[in-house]
Design a protein around this motif. Structure first.
Motif, PDB file in Angstrom:
ATOM      1  N   GLN A 186       0.814  -1.206   0.000  1.00  0.00           N
ATOM      2  CA  GLN A 186       0.000   0.000   0.000  1.00  0.00           C
ATOM      3  C   GLN A 186       0.857   1.269   0.000  1.00  0.00           C
ATOM      4  N   LEU A 187       1.951   1.265   0.756  1.00  0.00           N
ATOM      5  CA  LEU A 187       2.798   2.467   0.842  1.00  0.00           C
ATOM      6  C   LEU A 187       3.604   2.702  -0.429  1.00  0.00           C
ATOM      7  N   ARG A 188       3.724   1.675  -1.254  1.00  0.00           N
ATOM      8  CA  ARG A 188       4.488   1.834  -2.491  1.00  0.00           C
ATOM      9  C   ARG A 188       3.839   2.884  -3.401  1.00  0.00           C
ATOM     10  N   TYR A 189       2.538   3.030  -3.357  1.00  0.00           N
ATOM     11  CA  TYR A 189       1.865   4.018  -4.205  1.00  0.00           C
ATOM     12  C   TYR A 189       2.259   5.451  -3.847  1.00  0.00           C
ATOM     13  N   PHE A 190       2.702   5.652  -2.599  1.00  0.00           N
ATOM     14  CA  PHE A 190       3.079   6.991  -2.145  1.00  0.00           C
ATOM     15  C   PHE A 190       4.601   7.167  -2.080  1.00  0.00           C
ATOM     16  N   GLY A 191       5.337   6.158  -2.503  1.00  0.00           N
ATOM     17  CA  GLY A 191       6.787   6.242  -2.431  1.00  0.00           C
ATOM     18  C   GLY A 191       7.307   6.290  -1.012  1.00  0.00           C
TER      19      GLY A 191
ATOM     20  N   ALA B  51       9.154  -9.626   9.457  1.00  0.00           N
ATOM     21  CA  ALA B  51       9.001  -8.368   8.722  1.00  0.00           C
ATOM     22  C   ALA B  51      10.313  -7.948   8.053  1.00  0.00           C
ATOM     23  N   ILE B  52      11.434  -8.164   8.738  1.00  0.00           N
ATOM     24  CA  ILE B  52      12.738  -7.811   8.152  1.00  0.00           C
ATOM     25  C   ILE B  52      12.991  -8.612   6.878  1.00  0.00           C
ATOM     26  N   VAL B  53      12.723  -9.915   6.930  1.00  0.00           N
ATOM     27  CA  VAL B  53      12.972 -10.768   5.763  1.00  0.00           C
ATOM     28  C   VAL B  53      12.082 -10.349   4.590  1.00  0.00           C
ATOM     29  N   VAL B  54      10.787 -10.132   4.862  1.00  0.00           N
ATOM     30  CA  VAL B  54       9.864  -9.765   3.787  1.00  0.00           C
ATOM     31  C   VAL B  54      10.195  -8.376   3.238  1.00  0.00           C
ATOM     32  N   SER B  55      10.564  -7.454   4.125  1.00  0.00           N
ATOM     33  CA  SER B  55      10.915  -6.104   3.660  1.00  0.00           C
ATOM     34  C   SER B  55      12.138  -6.141   2.748  1.00  0.00           C
ATOM     35  N   TYR B  56      13.097  -6.999   3.056  1.00  0.00           N
ATOM     36  CA  TYR B  56      14.290  -7.113   2.211  1.00  0.00           C
ATOM     37  C   TYR B  56      13.951  -7.752   0.864  1.00  0.00           C
ATOM     38  N   LEU B  57      13.128  -8.808   0.879  1.00  0.00           N
ATOM     39  CA  LEU B  57      12.808  -9.509  -0.354  1.00  0.00           C
ATOM     40  C   LEU B  57      11.787  -8.757  -1.208  1.00  0.00           C
ATOM     41  N   TYR B  58      10.855  -8.093  -0.569  1.00  0.00           N
ATOM     42  CA  TYR B  58       9.748  -7.473  -1.297  1.00  0.00           C
ATOM     43  C   TYR B  58      10.014  -6.001  -1.613  1.00  0.00           C
ATOM     44  N   SER B  59      10.665  -5.285  -0.681  1.00  0.00           N
ATOM     45  CA  SER B  59      10.872  -3.837  -0.870  1.00  0.00           C
ATOM     46  C   SER B  59      12.338  -3.453  -0.941  1.00  0.00           C
ATOM     47  N   ASP B  60      13.230  -4.445  -0.882  1.00  0.00           N
ATOM     48  CA  ASP B  60      14.667  -4.182  -0.961  1.00  0.00           C
ATOM     49  C   ASP B  60      15.147  -3.231   0.130  1.00  0.00           C
TER      50      ASP B  60
END
Length: 391
Positions: free
Chosen positions: A207-212, A300-309
């Motif tokens: 969801q936050l990706r739409y707002f950068g 959350a750390i693992v997913v944030s790294y894999l999904y949002s770099d």
């Protein structure tokens, strides 16, 4: 006219029931004689049904002076004949009944009248049924609250191993329960919390990706997990795992009368059964909450790294900025209260188990449902309180 005159005597040696029909001043009279009991009334039932009361007379006489014995079955046959006459507008008069027969006939007539009134009474409407269930639920809540306060008061006062004679704390029982409820629950709590943390991070980043603003997923996960989700998910899993076990254990002992045996030998069931489990829950749940928080943040750390770099170091640095000790303690403060609620409700339901397996199943289900419901309500009350004081 003699009805059933040639009947044999029943197996018990009693004279078979007889019905003799005659006329008295133009009024039909039926003289009942013999034993009118459960063993003999089957011989005369058809004849009783075949009596024609509508013979042009306004009254019929039943002479009961010849009855040697009568029980409820015989009285019911007489009552059925009286009711049939009343339905046809014919007065049925009883003559010569013994004192015992009069008492029995009165009781059967009263029971028949109540049954007819119950069948004739209108069924309550839907609104009445709903209000009745609400009222019964309120009274049940009152009883549960009083029982919970009794257990809580006994626990605060002390272990009370002996009824009114000193105190004693069985540390071995407490450590055993900590091992079962705390150490044994670590795998499932850690796994579930890691999955929940990963899901929250993935959905938040999406969801936050739409707002950068994907970096703010760290703030979202940190605050949500540490303040709310960590302790709430842990309490729900403990209620389903340990709360049900407490209810089942105490309920099984109640079914086998082991709780009564403890009272007989002078031990307080609350001190022996409830106190160690309650103390163990109060100690174990905060520790499980800490483990759940670490697991959720790790997921959350693992997913944030894999999904949002988002790098691990970046996630941790942002986490240090977004949270403080108040955020951590806001979640941990709830844990002991939730533990006490789970333990007390589970114990109350366990002590309410009856003597059947069905009762045990109902109480285990009620324990889990009530514990989860009250835990969620408590979490909401804490959230409102923290918002009011700005914590």
């Amino acid at each position: 006219m003699l009805i059933n005159a040639d009947r044999d005597e029943d197996g018990a040696g009693e004279a078979s029931p007889l019905i003799t029909e005659a006329k008295r001043d133009g009024v039909p009279c039926y003289a009942l004689s013999g034993a009118w009991t459960t063993q003999t009334v089957a011989l005369i039932d058809d004849e009783m049904r075949g009596i024609d009361l509508g013979q042009g007379a306004d009254a019929v006489v039943l002479d009961l002076s010849g009855i040697s014995r009568i029980d409820t079955a015989g009285a019911w046959l007489v009552e059925r004949l009286i009711a049939s006459g009343q339905a046809q507008g014919i007065e049925v008069r009883l003559e010569g009944p013994s004192e015992a027969a009069s008492i029995l006939l009165d009781a059967v007539q009263e029971a028949s009248r109540r049954s007819e009134e119950s069948e004739a009474s209108p069924k309550p409407g839907l609104l009445i049924v709903i209000l009745e269930k609400i009222g019964r639920g309120v009274y049940a809540m009152r009883d549960d609250f009083l029982a919970a306060m009794n257990i809580l008061g006994s626990t605060i006062r002390g272990a009370q191993m002996k009824l009114g004679r000193g105190h004693g704390v069985n540390m071995a029982a407490i450590f055993h329960q900590i091992d079962r409820m705390g150490v044994g629950a670590i795998p499932v709590v850690v796994l579930m919390s890691a999955i929940v943390g990963a899901i929250v991070a993935q959905q938040g980043a999406f969801q936050l990706r739409y707002f950068g603003a994907e970096i703010f997923v760290v703030d979202l996960v940190g605050i949500l997990v540490l303040r709310e989700l960590g302790v709430l998910m842990t309490a729900i899993m403990v209620a389903g795992r340990s709360g049900s076990a407490i209810t089942a254990e105490i309920g099984s002992m109640k079914m086998r009368e082991e709780v009564d045996a403890l009272k007989v030998i002078g031990l307080n069931p609350v001190g022996v059964l409830v106190f160690p489990r309650l103390v163990a829950l109060v100690i174990a749940l905060p520790c499980l909450t800490i483990a759940a928080n670490f697991a959720a943040l790790g997921g959350a750390i693992v997913v944030s790294y894999l999904y949002s770099d988002i790098a691990y170091t970046t996630f941790i640095d942002r986490l240090r900025v977004s949270i403080d000790l108040g955020t951590i303690f806001a979640g941990l403060i709830k844990a002991p209260f939730m533990a006490m609620i789970i333990g007390i409700l589970a114990s109350v339901e366990g002590l309410k188990v009856g003597g059947s397996a069905e009762s045990l199943g109902r109480r285990v289900t009620a324990s889990v449902v009530k514990s989860i419901f009250v835990v969620v309500i408590l979490d909401g009350l804490f959230a409102i309180f923290f918002a009011a004081i700005g914590f």
